[in-house]
Design an enzyme around this catalytic site. Sequence first.
Site, PDB file in Angstrom:
ATOM      1  N   GLU A   7     -74.290   1.940   6.572  1.00  0.00           N
ATOM      2  CA  GLU A   7     -73.671   1.204   7.212  1.00  0.00           C
ATOM      3  C   GLU A   7     -72.534  -0.617   6.923  1.00  0.00           C
ATOM      4  O   GLU A   7     -73.670  -1.173   5.912  1.00  0.00           O
ATOM      5  CB  GLU A   7     -73.703   0.229   8.967  1.00  0.00           C
ATOM      6  CG  GLU A   7     -73.028  -0.384  10.010  1.00  0.00           C
ATOM      7  CD  GLU A   7     -73.744  -0.970  10.395  1.00  0.00           C
ATOM      8  OE1 GLU A   7     -75.336  -1.683  10.743  1.00  0.00           O
ATOM      9  OE2 GLU A   7     -73.020  -0.938  12.101  1.00  0.00           O
ATOM     10  N   HIS A  40     -72.055  -3.722   5.702  1.00  0.00           N
ATOM     11  CA  HIS A  40     -72.566  -4.957   6.093  1.00  0.00           C
ATOM     12  C   HIS A  40     -71.646  -6.044   5.136  1.00  0.00           C
ATOM     13  O   HIS A  40     -71.718  -6.676   4.146  1.00  0.00           O
ATOM     14  CB  HIS A  40     -74.076  -5.092   5.361  1.00  0.00           C
ATOM     15  CG  HIS A  40     -74.647  -4.383   6.599  1.00  0.00           C
ATOM     16  ND1 HIS A  40     -75.352  -3.259   7.199  1.00  0.00           N
ATOM     17  CD2 HIS A  40     -75.348  -5.390   7.390  1.00  0.00           C
ATOM     18  CE1 HIS A  40     -75.813  -3.194   7.889  1.00  0.00           C
ATOM     19  NE2 HIS A  40     -76.173  -3.848   8.389  1.00  0.00           N
ATOM     20  N   ASP A  44     -79.665  -2.236   6.757  1.00  0.00           N
ATOM     21  CA  ASP A  44     -80.460  -2.256   7.757  1.00  0.00           C
ATOM     22  C   ASP A  44     -81.783  -1.423   7.525  1.00  0.00           C
ATOM     23  O   ASP A  44     -83.353  -1.743   7.433  1.00  0.00           O
ATOM     24  CB  ASP A  44     -79.775  -1.223   8.876  1.00  0.00           C
ATOM     25  CG  ASP A  44     -78.950  -2.239   9.536  1.00  0.00           C
ATOM     26  OD1 ASP A  44     -78.805  -3.610   9.337  1.00  0.00           O
ATOM     27  OD2 ASP A  44     -77.962  -2.397  10.424  1.00  0.00           O
ATOM     28  N   HIS A  60     -81.468  -1.654  12.792  1.00  0.00           N
ATOM     29  CA  HIS A  60     -80.156  -1.028  13.543  1.00  0.00           C
ATOM     30  C   HIS A  60     -80.445  -1.109  14.716  1.00  0.00           C
ATOM     31  O   HIS A  60     -80.352  -0.466  15.456  1.00  0.00           O
ATOM     32  CB  HIS A  60     -79.548  -0.036  12.669  1.00  0.00           C
ATOM     33  CG  HIS A  60     -78.113   0.331  13.824  1.00  0.00           C
ATOM     34  ND1 HIS A  60     -77.486  -0.386  12.555  1.00  0.00           N
ATOM     35  CD2 HIS A  60     -77.273   1.703  13.583  1.00  0.00           C
ATOM     36  CE1 HIS A  60     -76.257   0.455  13.011  1.00  0.00           C
ATOM     37  NE2 HIS A  60     -76.544   1.229  13.836  1.00  0.00           N
ATOM     38  N   GLU A 109     -77.951  -0.870  17.134  1.00  0.00           N
ATOM     39  CA  GLU A 109     -77.318   0.089  18.035  1.00  0.00           C
ATOM     40  C   GLU A 109     -78.507   1.836  18.066  1.00  0.00           C
ATOM     41  O   GLU A 109     -78.331   1.861  19.118  1.00  0.00           O
ATOM     42  CB  GLU A 109     -76.211   1.530  17.376  1.00  0.00           C
ATOM     43  CG  GLU A 109     -75.120   0.304  17.491  1.00  0.00           C
ATOM     44  CD  GLU A 109     -74.845  -0.347  16.428  1.00  0.00           C
ATOM     45  OE1 GLU A 109     -76.063  -1.439  15.766  1.00  0.00           O
ATOM     46  OE2 GLU A 109     -74.012  -1.496  15.854  1.00  0.00           O
ATOM     47  N   HIS A 148     -74.759  -9.447  12.732  1.00  0.00           N
ATOM     48  CA  HIS A 148     -74.161  -8.269  12.141  1.00  0.00           C
ATOM     49  C   HIS A 148     -73.761  -9.230  10.592  1.00  0.00           C
ATOM     50  O   HIS A 148     -72.771 -10.096  10.412  1.00  0.00           O
ATOM     51  CB  HIS A 148     -73.272  -7.537  12.272  1.00  0.00           C
ATOM     52  CG  HIS A 148     -73.260  -6.448  11.569  1.00  0.00           C
ATOM     53  ND1 HIS A 148     -74.302  -5.068  11.123  1.00  0.00           N
ATOM     54  CD2 HIS A 148     -72.156  -6.661  10.432  1.00  0.00           C
ATOM     55  CE1 HIS A 148     -74.135  -5.009   9.825  1.00  0.00           C
ATOM     56  NE2 HIS A 148     -72.468  -4.803   9.856  1.00  0.00           N
ATOM     57  N   GLU A 196     -79.873 -11.295   7.674  1.00  0.00           N
ATOM     58  CA  GLU A 196     -79.292 -10.128   7.084  1.00  0.00           C
ATOM     59  C   GLU A 196     -79.199 -10.773   5.575  1.00  0.00           C
ATOM     60  O   GLU A 196     -80.087 -10.310   4.505  1.00  0.00           O
ATOM     61  CB  GLU A 196     -78.782  -9.512   7.901  1.00  0.00           C
ATOM     62  CG  GLU A 196     -79.106  -7.997   8.544  1.00  0.00           C
ATOM     63  CD  GLU A 196     -78.048  -7.425   9.534  1.00  0.00           C
ATOM     64  OE1 GLU A 196     -78.731  -6.145   9.427  1.00  0.00           O
ATOM     65  OE2 GLU A 196     -76.784  -7.730   8.820  1.00  0.00           O
TER      66      GLU A 196
HETATM   67 ZN    ZN Z   1     -78.031  -4.443   9.385  1.00  0.00          ZN
HETATM   68 MN    MN Z   2     -77.238  -2.025  11.615  1.00  0.00          MN
END
Ligand code: ZN
Ligand code: MN
Length: 254
Positions: free
Chosen positions: A33, A35, A44, A119, A121, A174, A179
């Site tokens: 994904e 970032h 992630d 992650h 979701e 995010h 992170e």
């Molecule tokens: Zn992430």
């Molecule tokens: Mn994520």
Amino acid sequence: MKETLMNRLSWPEYQDRVQREDATVFLPCGATEQHGPHLPLGTDHLLATAVAQGVARRVSGLVAPPLAYGYKSQPKCGGGQHFCGTTSLDAATLIGSVRDTIREFARHGARSIVVVNGHYENQWFLTEGIDLALREMDSACGTKVMRLEYWDFFTPPTLERIFPEGFPGYALEHAAVLETSMMLHYHPELVRLDRIPDDGPADFPPYDMYPPRTEWVPPSGVLSSARAATREKGDWMVEELTDRIARAVRAEFD
Ligand code: ZN
Ligand code: MN
């Protein structure tokens, strides 16, 4: 030091670890994904794997290869599906992957399994996969599964130390301070500090639209600023996480 990565062991070595030594098996779950322009697409699953490995070292556990694709990125917590590189699974595919891997580890003799989610979701689909695996398995085998989101292990004093101006919440974090700081700890060579954008924090209404309103999402894909990220913050976070997750694993499985 004992090997912590399953995919580096031969099958007899692995069998010995799970059956004779009763090693806990960790399944990192992440995503591929976007970032932002400063972190890699694998953030992630790289973080979930690194967290799992740090804990596995403390408890003589084994880390299985990660599930590197996750559930569809949502605009309010991952930027959404419109970014190039974001590569996501339908819920049924993710649920089936989790169910199948857990059932296999149990068949190998693993009695304690920890699903480490990186992650946002993924959460309910991992829960469903675990539930289906346990429903299919003979309850006499006694396998127990822990599921966790690593960010739930931060204590309020640590969050205050990392966010002296207030914590924006995990969804908006995010590709931001958490992170980025953790990536500076585990994989500094993959962080492009010179490319951190000035966007954010994103301001979303209290509802969703389908098809998604991509104009709600900052074009960089970052939902709040990563400017305050530092390696030192990453060190504090990783120390606290590793310690507290290892304690939880020992408390449930020893
Ligand atoms: Zn992430
Ligand atoms: Mn994520």
